[in-house]
Design a protein around this motif. Sequence first.
Motif, PDB file in Angstrom:
ATOM      1  N   TRP A  13      48.373  54.989  47.186  1.00 16.30           N
ATOM      2  CA  TRP A  13      48.196  53.632  46.689  1.00 16.30           C
ATOM      3  C   TRP A  13      47.926  53.505  45.323  1.00 16.30           C
ATOM      4  O   TRP A  13      47.442  54.380  44.500  1.00 16.30           O
ATOM      5  N   PRO A  14      48.340  52.493  44.557  1.00 10.31           N
ATOM      6  CA  PRO A  14      48.612  52.568  43.496  1.00 10.31           C
ATOM      7  C   PRO A  14      47.003  52.280  42.748  1.00 10.31           C
ATOM      8  O   PRO A  14      46.199  51.871  43.479  1.00 10.31           O
ATOM      9  N   GLY A  15      46.493  52.626  41.356  1.00 11.53           N
ATOM     10  CA  GLY A  15      45.394  52.399  40.961  1.00 11.53           C
ATOM     11  C   GLY A  15      45.059  50.750  40.894  1.00 11.53           C
ATOM     12  O   GLY A  15      43.923  50.515  40.923  1.00 11.53           O
ATOM     13  N   LEU A  16      45.952  50.042  40.582  1.00 14.77           N
ATOM     14  CA  LEU A  16      45.861  48.436  40.409  1.00 14.77           C
ATOM     15  C   LEU A  16      46.911  48.060  41.426  1.00 14.77           C
ATOM     16  O   LEU A  16      47.834  48.264  41.502  1.00 14.77           O
ATOM     17  N   MET A  17      46.180  47.002  42.317  1.00 14.02           N
ATOM     18  CA  MET A  17      47.030  46.412  43.323  1.00 14.02           C
ATOM     19  C   MET A  17      46.788  44.724  43.212  1.00 14.02           C
ATOM     20  O   MET A  17      45.869  44.191  42.824  1.00 14.02           O
ATOM     21  N   ASN A  18      48.200  44.150  43.636  1.00 11.46           N
ATOM     22  CA  ASN A  18      47.957  42.718  43.769  1.00 11.46           C
ATOM     23  C   ASN A  18      47.248  42.405  45.220  1.00 11.46           C
ATOM     24  O   ASN A  18      46.863  43.139  45.886  1.00 11.46           O
ATOM     25  N   ARG A  19      47.068  41.143  45.629  1.00 12.95           N
ATOM     26  CA  ARG A  19      46.348  40.643  46.589  1.00 12.95           C
ATOM     27  C   ARG A  19      46.873  41.339  47.860  1.00 12.95           C
ATOM     28  O   ARG A  19      46.330  41.584  48.723  1.00 12.95           O
ATOM     29  N   GLU A  20      48.341  41.139  47.992  1.00 14.97           N
ATOM     30  CA  GLU A  20      48.944  41.457  49.336  1.00 14.97           C
ATOM     31  C   GLU A  20      48.720  43.117  49.331  1.00 14.97           C
ATOM     32  O   GLU A  20      48.521  43.491  50.485  1.00 14.97           O
ATOM     33  N   GLN A  21      48.771  43.816  48.360  1.00  9.24           N
ATOM     34  CA  GLN A  21      48.749  45.256  48.645  1.00  9.24           C
ATOM     35  C   GLN A  21      47.259  45.562  49.035  1.00  9.24           C
ATOM     36  O   GLN A  21      47.080  46.631  49.907  1.00  9.24           O
ATOM     37  N   ALA A  22      46.079  44.729  48.280  1.00  9.78           N
ATOM     38  CA  ALA A  22      44.872  45.043  48.456  1.00  9.78           C
ATOM     39  C   ALA A  22      44.410  44.819  49.919  1.00  9.78           C
ATOM     40  O   ALA A  22      43.775  45.476  50.443  1.00  9.78           O
ATOM     41  N   ALA A  23      45.021  43.603  50.544  1.00 10.47           N
ATOM     42  CA  ALA A  23      44.949  43.279  51.882  1.00 10.47           C
ATOM     43  C   ALA A  23      45.359  44.300  52.732  1.00 10.47           C
ATOM     44  O   ALA A  23      44.469  44.932  53.566  1.00 10.47           O
ATOM     45  N   ALA A  24      46.596  44.930  52.470  1.00  8.39           N
ATOM     46  CA  ALA A  24      47.148  45.961  53.180  1.00  8.39           C
ATOM     47  C   ALA A  24      46.164  47.124  53.176  1.00  8.39           C
ATOM     48  O   ALA A  24      45.969  48.041  54.076  1.00  8.39           O
ATOM     49  N   THR A  32      42.023  36.734  54.987  1.00  8.57           N
ATOM     50  CA  THR A  32      40.496  37.352  54.904  1.00  8.57           C
ATOM     51  C   THR A  32      40.303  38.114  53.660  1.00  8.57           C
ATOM     52  O   THR A  32      39.065  38.192  53.269  1.00  8.57           O
ATOM     53  N   PHE A  33      41.270  38.700  53.144  1.00  7.96           N
ATOM     54  CA  PHE A  33      40.979  39.323  52.027  1.00  7.96           C
ATOM     55  C   PHE A  33      40.616  38.309  50.775  1.00  7.96           C
ATOM     56  O   PHE A  33      39.565  38.344  49.753  1.00  7.96           O
ATOM     57  N   ALA A  34      41.234  37.100  51.047  1.00  9.60           N
ATOM     58  CA  ALA A  34      41.008  36.080  49.933  1.00  9.60           C
ATOM     59  C   ALA A  34      39.586  35.318  50.095  1.00  9.60           C
ATOM     60  O   ALA A  34      38.756  35.296  49.104  1.00  9.60           O
ATOM     61  N   LEU A  36      37.093  37.450  51.161  1.00 10.99           N
ATOM     62  CA  LEU A  36      36.088  38.509  50.517  1.00 10.99           C
ATOM     63  C   LEU A  36      35.924  38.064  49.022  1.00 10.99           C
ATOM     64  O   LEU A  36      34.851  38.302  48.430  1.00 10.99           O
ATOM     65  N   VAL A  37      37.067  37.922  48.572  1.00 12.29           N
ATOM     66  CA  VAL A  37      37.168  37.560  47.142  1.00 12.29           C
ATOM     67  C   VAL A  37      36.305  36.415  46.793  1.00 12.29           C
ATOM     68  O   VAL A  37      35.306  36.369  45.836  1.00 12.29           O
ATOM     69  N   ALA A  38      36.564  35.382  47.410  1.00 13.71           N
ATOM     70  CA  ALA A  38      35.885  33.849  47.237  1.00 13.71           C
ATOM     71  C   ALA A  38      34.448  34.176  47.292  1.00 13.71           C
ATOM     72  O   ALA A  38      33.708  33.588  46.762  1.00 13.71           O
ATOM     73  N   SER A  39      34.053  35.070  48.118  1.00 16.69           N
ATOM     74  CA  SER A  39      32.492  35.185  48.407  1.00 16.69           C
ATOM     75  C   SER A  39      31.846  35.944  47.630  1.00 16.69           C
ATOM     76  O   SER A  39      30.646  36.357  47.728  1.00 16.69           O
ATOM     77  N   GLY A  40      32.582  36.800  46.813  1.00 24.56           N
ATOM     78  CA  GLY A  40      32.139  37.791  45.656  1.00 24.56           C
ATOM     79  C   GLY A  40      32.018  39.383  46.182  1.00 24.56           C
ATOM     80  O   GLY A  40      31.583  39.794  45.464  1.00 24.56           O
ATOM     81  N   VAL A  41      32.620  39.510  47.354  1.00 21.37           N
ATOM     82  CA  VAL A  41      32.426  40.871  47.929  1.00 21.37           C
ATOM     83  C   VAL A  41      33.009  41.717  47.051  1.00 21.37           C
ATOM     84  O   VAL A  41      32.902  42.849  46.742  1.00 21.37           O
ATOM     85  N   ILE A  42      34.413  41.286  46.660  1.00 17.50           N
ATOM     86  CA  ILE A  42      35.412  41.953  46.003  1.00 17.50           C
ATOM     87  C   ILE A  42      35.702  41.223  44.624  1.00 17.50           C
ATOM     88  O   ILE A  42      36.053  40.141  44.823  1.00 17.50           O
ATOM     89  N   ALA A  43      35.814  41.975  43.517  1.00 16.79           N
ATOM     90  CA  ALA A  43      36.176  41.223  42.336  1.00 16.79           C
ATOM     91  C   ALA A  43      37.492  41.578  41.626  1.00 16.79           C
ATOM     92  O   ALA A  43      37.666  43.230  41.745  1.00 16.79           O
ATOM     93  N   GLY A  44      38.231  40.985  41.362  1.00 19.02           N
ATOM     94  CA  GLY A  44      39.587  40.968  40.895  1.00 19.02           C
ATOM     95  C   GLY A  44      39.370  41.298  39.235  1.00 19.02           C
ATOM     96  O   GLY A  44      38.174  41.081  38.675  1.00 19.02           O
ATOM     97  N   ARG A  45      40.297  42.051  38.614  1.00 14.40           N
ATOM     98  CA  ARG A  45      40.425  42.318  37.185  1.00 14.40           C
ATOM     99  C   ARG A  45      41.620  41.351  36.699  1.00 14.40           C
ATOM    100  O   ARG A  45      42.506  41.505  37.173  1.00 14.40           O
ATOM    101  N   LYS A  46      41.173  40.307  35.606  1.00  9.06           N
ATOM    102  CA  LYS A  46      42.256  39.600  35.144  1.00  9.06           C
ATOM    103  C   LYS A  46      42.972  40.417  34.020  1.00  9.06           C
ATOM    104  O   LYS A  46      42.395  40.912  32.931  1.00  9.06           O
ATOM    105  N   ILE A  47      44.239  40.552  34.155  1.00  5.86           N
ATOM    106  CA  ILE A  47      45.187  41.227  33.505  1.00  5.86           C
ATOM    107  C   ILE A  47      45.817  40.381  32.278  1.00  5.86           C
ATOM    108  O   ILE A  47      45.893  40.831  31.114  1.00  5.86           O
ATOM    109  N   GLY A  48      45.915  38.985  32.867  1.00  2.00           N
ATOM    110  CA  GLY A  48      46.565  38.151  31.924  1.00  2.00           C
ATOM    111  C   GLY A  48      46.198  36.932  32.105  1.00  2.00           C
ATOM    112  O   GLY A  48      45.339  36.688  32.814  1.00  2.00           O
ATOM    113  N   TYR A  54      43.423  44.337  41.469  1.00  2.00           N
ATOM    114  CA  TYR A  54      42.268  44.563  42.289  1.00  2.00           C
ATOM    115  C   TYR A  54      42.486  46.322  42.098  1.00  2.00           C
ATOM    116  O   TYR A  54      43.545  46.936  42.577  1.00  2.00           O
ATOM    117  N   ALA A  55      41.488  46.963  41.453  1.00  2.00           N
ATOM    118  CA  ALA A  55      41.373  48.202  41.383  1.00  2.00           C
ATOM    119  C   ALA A  55      41.048  49.154  42.424  1.00  2.00           C
ATOM    120  O   ALA A  55      40.234  48.700  43.155  1.00  2.00           O
TER     121      ALA A  55
END
Length: 76
Positions: A13-24, A32-34, A36-48, A54-55
């Motif tokens: 798995w890559p060190g940084l993943m998009n939402r589709e990869q992270a859900a997989a 479901t992944f969205a 988890l993000v919306a509820s604050g369980v998982i935080a993304g990293r803003k690249i731009g 998602y690391a």
Amino acid sequence: CGGAVMNSTPSSWPGLMNREQAAAYYSVSERTFAGLVASGVIAGRKIGPRLIRYAKSDLDAAAAMFPTGKGHRPQA
């Protein structure tokens, strides 16, 4: 989520993943992944301005806090 099951071997798995990869990676739907993000369980990293990734290390740390099969959270 009844507990995430990491998909495949960690090195594949890559060190940084998009939402589709992270859900997989979690073996859950993107919806479901969205949630988890919306509820604050998982935080993304803003690249731009609009790019969020998602690391893998953050995903692993969040998964360690998911309830076990008995519904209990691990001791931190």
